[in-house]
Design a protein around this motif. Structure first.
Motif, PDB file in Angstrom:
ATOM      1  N   LEU A 164      -4.451  -4.737   1.444  1.00  0.00           N
ATOM      2  CA  LEU A 164      -4.520  -3.372   1.982  1.00  0.00           C
ATOM      3  C   LEU A 164      -4.292  -2.321   0.903  1.00  0.00           C
ATOM      4  O   LEU A 164      -4.878  -1.229   0.968  1.00  0.00           O
ATOM      5  N   ALA A 165      -3.480  -2.629  -0.086  1.00  0.00           N
ATOM      6  CA  ALA A 165      -3.305  -1.696  -1.206  1.00  0.00           C
ATOM      7  C   ALA A 165      -4.642  -1.541  -1.941  1.00  0.00           C
ATOM      8  O   ALA A 165      -4.991  -0.454  -2.397  1.00  0.00           O
ATOM      9  N   ALA A 180      -2.954 -19.845   1.210  1.00  0.00           N
ATOM     10  CA  ALA A 180      -3.443 -18.494   0.940  1.00  0.00           C
ATOM     11  C   ALA A 180      -4.224 -17.993   2.143  1.00  0.00           C
ATOM     12  O   ALA A 180      -4.862 -18.760   2.846  1.00  0.00           O
ATOM     13  N   THR A 181      -4.168 -16.698   2.345  1.00  0.00           N
ATOM     14  CA  THR A 181      -4.928 -16.104   3.431  1.00  0.00           C
ATOM     15  C   THR A 181      -6.380 -15.972   3.007  1.00  0.00           C
ATOM     16  O   THR A 181      -6.738 -16.195   1.867  1.00  0.00           O
ATOM     17  N   ALA A 194       0.085  -8.874   9.881  1.00  0.00           N
ATOM     18  CA  ALA A 194       1.431  -8.395  10.198  1.00  0.00           C
ATOM     19  C   ALA A 194       1.500  -7.644  11.523  1.00  0.00           C
ATOM     20  O   ALA A 194       2.511  -7.716  12.213  1.00  0.00           O
ATOM     21  N   TYR A 212      -7.734 -11.743  -6.825  1.00  0.00           N
ATOM     22  CA  TYR A 212      -7.093 -11.369  -8.093  1.00  0.00           C
ATOM     23  C   TYR A 212      -6.968  -9.859  -8.264  1.00  0.00           C
ATOM     24  O   TYR A 212      -6.382  -9.394  -9.236  1.00  0.00           O
ATOM     25  N   ASP A 253      -6.636 -11.236   0.809  1.00  0.00           N
ATOM     26  CA  ASP A 253      -5.245 -10.799   0.780  1.00  0.00           C
ATOM     27  C   ASP A 253      -4.369 -11.868   0.142  1.00  0.00           C
ATOM     28  O   ASP A 253      -3.167 -11.940   0.392  1.00  0.00           O
ATOM     29  N   THR A 254      -4.976 -12.671  -0.698  1.00  0.00           N
ATOM     30  CA  THR A 254      -4.325 -13.854  -1.265  1.00  0.00           C
ATOM     31  C   THR A 254      -2.917 -13.589  -1.791  1.00  0.00           C
ATOM     32  O   THR A 254      -2.007 -14.378  -1.587  1.00  0.00           O
ATOM     33  N   ARG A 255      -2.747 -12.487  -2.502  1.00  0.00           N
ATOM     34  CA  ARG A 255      -1.436 -12.202  -3.094  1.00  0.00           C
ATOM     35  C   ARG A 255      -0.812 -10.917  -2.545  1.00  0.00           C
ATOM     36  O   ARG A 255      -0.071 -10.223  -3.224  1.00  0.00           O
ATOM     37  N   GLY A 256      -1.190 -10.617  -1.297  1.00  0.00           N
ATOM     38  CA  GLY A 256      -0.512  -9.520  -0.587  1.00  0.00           C
ATOM     39  C   GLY A 256      -1.012  -8.122  -0.924  1.00  0.00           C
ATOM     40  O   GLY A 256      -0.485  -7.139  -0.403  1.00  0.00           O
ATOM     41  N   LEU A 257      -2.012  -8.022  -1.789  1.00  0.00           N
ATOM     42  CA  LEU A 257      -2.457  -6.697  -2.215  1.00  0.00           C
ATOM     43  C   LEU A 257      -3.692  -6.215  -1.463  1.00  0.00           C
ATOM     44  O   LEU A 257      -4.278  -5.186  -1.813  1.00  0.00           O
ATOM     45  N   ASP A 280      -6.140  -5.826  -8.104  1.00  0.00           N
ATOM     46  CA  ASP A 280      -5.014  -4.934  -7.900  1.00  0.00           C
ATOM     47  C   ASP A 280      -5.579  -3.520  -7.795  1.00  0.00           C
ATOM     48  O   ASP A 280      -6.709  -3.268  -8.183  1.00  0.00           O
ATOM     49  N   ALA A 308       0.850  -1.200   0.000  1.00  0.00           N
ATOM     50  CA  ALA A 308       0.000   0.000   0.000  1.00  0.00           C
ATOM     51  C   ALA A 308       0.884   1.248   0.000  1.00  0.00           C
ATOM     52  O   ALA A 308       0.566   2.252  -0.650  1.00  0.00           O
ATOM     53  N   HIS A 334      -3.022 -15.115  10.004  1.00  0.00           N
ATOM     54  CA  HIS A 334      -2.183 -14.195   9.247  1.00  0.00           C
ATOM     55  C   HIS A 334      -2.293 -12.804   9.862  1.00  0.00           C
ATOM     56  O   HIS A 334      -3.038 -12.585  10.806  1.00  0.00           O
ATOM     57  N   ALA A 362       3.169 -13.252  -0.298  1.00  0.00           N
ATOM     58  CA  ALA A 362       1.885 -13.900  -0.534  1.00  0.00           C
ATOM     59  C   ALA A 362       1.800 -14.616  -1.877  1.00  0.00           C
ATOM     60  O   ALA A 362       1.139 -15.640  -1.995  1.00  0.00           O
TER      61      ALA A 362
END
Lengths: 320, 320
Positions: B222-223, B252-253, B298, B188, B216-220, B190, A223, B296, A298
Motif C-alpha cells: 500500500l505504501a 508471502a502474500t 488487514a 521488491y 505485498d510480499t514485504r508489507g510495502l 519500495d 503507507a 491476507h 511481512a
C-alpha cells in the motif's frame, strides 16, 4: 539516483510496553531483558521498556524496577518508561529512566475511559510532572515526552477534528514537553490525514522533536510512515513482530512492525542504524519468548530479497 | 480539507488469475463464476478472469472458455485474460475478451525462465499480436495491455536498472500496446523506487493508460500504491484476500489485497466505485470457496473503523 546524504531516522521499540500491555500471559523478566539486550545489540538506541502503572492494574509490568535497572546498564540506550500520572513520574525519576512518556487523548471520551479524567486535568498533570522534574534537579537529564493518543481517530468518537489535535499539541508544548508524539492509537489513520495532522502539529510545536506512533490495524501502517516522512517526521514507534493490538479488534496487529519499518527505511535510503538481519534473528527468538502469541510482519514471513544488502550499497548498484 | 473532486481510480481484480495460478487445488468453475459475479455486483468493473495458457501447463485454467463466456454476460464488466503468446491471443480473440494481458520481463533471466525466450522475441510477439488483432478487424474492440514484469526487482537479477525499464516501456509502446502495466512481480519495490520507475515509464509511454501491479510480499504494497498515486497512476491490480504469492517465499502474500486497497483509496478520497462492505462479504465467501488457503489483508482481520462510511461523507465530517 543514488542517495548520498545519510538521512537518519529514529526507530523506537515499544513492543515491551505497547506490545505486552494487553497480553494475558506474564513475560518472564529474563526474557524481557534478553529481548532488550538483543535489540540493543542489533543497533536499537531507544526502547520503551515498561509502564510505571500500579502493578495491581497491570501485572505485566510488575517487574518494572528490575527491567529499568538492567536496561540502564546498556551503553548508549535511551531507556523510556510510560507513566500514567505524577506518581508514576516520581517513580520514573527515582529509577533513573532517561525519558518518560506521558499520554493525553485528543478524544475526550477516550481520555475519560482511559484515565478517568478530563483532558484538561491530564494536561495539568503534565505541567506538574515537568515542574517536579525541574524541582528534582533533573532538567537536562530526564526528558518528558508527551503524546497525543487517538489523534487520528477514536473508536468512541470516530474522526477527530484536526483543530482539536492542533489545540492539544499547543497545550503539550505550553506545559513544557520536551518532545511530542502523535499516535494513531486505534489504527484509523490514512496517508492523507497523516500529512494533514502532522503538518498542523508541527506548526504548533515548532522545533520540538516529533514522533509518530502508528498501528498497522488496517494495513496502512507503512503507507502512513511514508506520509509522515514526507512531511519531515524522523522518529517512529514500532513493535517487533507487530505485537499488540486492540481488544475491540480481534486479530488486529499492534504497532507497525519494527522489522518491516526498518526494511522500508533502508529501501528509502534512510539510516536507522539497525542491523536488519540481526533484528530478524531477535524476532525469531520472540516466537520462543512468547509462545502462542501471533506475530505479524511481512519481511519475516517472506524473507529478505535475494542478495539484499543495506541501502547504501544497493543504491550504488541502482545507479550503475 | 474536504475533497470535492471525485478523483477516480480503477481497481482491477486479478485474484482469479494471479491468485489462483500457483494453487495446487482446482477451484471449481461454479465457484470462480460466483466470485466474479459477486465482485461485479460489489462494483468491480475490470477482472482478469483467467489465463489462456495451454491446460496441460496450467490445469487451474482448463475452464477458461466457460469462465470467459459467463463473465462476458455481466453488464459493464471489462473481461481480461492473460495470454502467453500469439496462440493464446488468437484464443482470446475467438472467445471475445475485451482486453488481453501480455507480459514481458524486464529481467532477461526471468524472461528466459518464464517463457523460454529472449525479451526481444517476446516484444516481437507483442507486435504480432497487435497486428493479428487489427487484421481480425478487432481494433477498437479488443485492447492489448502489455505488462513489464520484474520491473522493480528480480529474484534472479536483484535490482533492475531504471534505464532498462524505460527502454522496455518504449518498446511496448512502439509495438502498439494500448495500455502499459508495470509489475513488481516478486515484491521488491519500495515507494522511492516506485516514484522513480513510474515517472520514467510515463515519460516513454505518454498518454497510454498506466497500471501498477504490486505484490505485498514485504508489507510495502500500500505504501507503493500511495507512491504511484503521487506520480499520477490511477489503475491498480489487486487480489481479494491478497491470495497468490511466490514459490520461493513461503508464506508471502500475493498482490495487494483488493479490500485493503479499496479501504485506502476511499480514505484518500479517491473513488473506486466499489462497495467496500459488499467486497468484504465476497472475501468472507472466498474462505469457503478456497478452504485451507491462507487469506491476507488487514481490514478483514480488524474490521472497518467504528461508524465507517464511504469517504465523501467522512470528509464532510472532517471539515465540520
Amino acid at each position: 539516483m543514488g542517495t548520498t546524504t545519510a538521512d537518519a531516522v529514529l526507530v523506537r521499540e515499544v513492543g515491551l510496553r505497547d506490545g505486552l500491555q494487553m497480553l494475558a500471559q506474564f513475560m518472564p523478566t529474563p526474557d524481557k531483558l534478553a529481548w532488550i539486550r538483543a535489540e540493543h545489540a542489533a543497533g536499537v538506541r531507544e526502547i520503551e521498556v515498561t509502564s510505571l502503572v500500579p502493578a495491581r492494574l497491570a501485572p505485566q509490568f510488575a517487574d518494572a524496577e528490575a527491567v529499568v535497572r538492567e536496561a540502564l546498564a546498556l551503553p548508549g540506550l535511551c531507556v523510556v518508561a510510560l507513566v500514567p500520572n505524577l506518581r508514576g513520574a516520581e517513580r520514573a525519576f527515582e529509577l533513573g529512566v532517561h525519558k518518560l512518556d506521558y499520554v493525553v487523548s485528543v478524544s475526550r471520551t477516550h481520555n475519560l475511559r482511559n484515565v478517568r479524567r478530563e483532558r484538561e486535568a491530564s494536561l495539568e498533570d503534565l505541567a506538574r510532572i515537568v515542574r517536579a522534574r525541574d524541582e528534582a534537579g533533573l532538567r537536562g537529564r530526564v526528558r518528558v515526552a508527551a503524546g497525543l493518543s487517538t489523534a487520528l481517530g477514536c473508536s468512541y468518537e470516530g474522526r477527530i477534528a484536526v483543530d482539536e489535535v492542533r489545540r492539544c499539541a499547543a497545550a503539550l508544548a505550553e506545559a513544557g514537553a520536551d518532545e511530542v508524539a502523535v499516535a494513531d492509537t486505534v489504527g484509523y489513520a490514512d496517508p492523507k490525514l497523516v500529512a494533514e495532522v502532522f503538518t498542523a502539529v508541527q506548526a504548533e510545536t515548532g522545533a520540538l522533536p516529533l514522533l509518530a506512533h502508528f498501528h498497522d490495524t488496517r494495513g496502512l501502517g507503512l503507507a502512513n510512515v511514508k506520509a509522515a516522512l514526507d512531511v519531515g517526521v524522523r522518529a517512529f514507534d514500532a513493535s517487533l513482530g507487530g505485537i499488540g493490538g486492540c481488544p475491540h479488534a480481534p486479530g488486529a496487529t499492534g504497532n507497525v512492525s519494527t522489522e518491516d519499518l526498518c526494511f522500508m527505511l533502508d529501501a528509502l535510503g534512510l539510516a536507522s542504524g539497525i542491523d536488519l538481519p540481526a533484528l530478524l534473528e531477535v524476532r525469531q527468538r520472540l516466537t520462543q519468548w512468547l509462545p502462542g502469541v501471533a506475530l505479524h510482519g511481512a519481511v519475516a514471513r517472506a524473507g529478505l530479497p535475494t542478495g539484499w544488502r543495506p541501502a547504501s550499497s544497493l543504491h550504488r548498484v541502482a545507479t550503475s
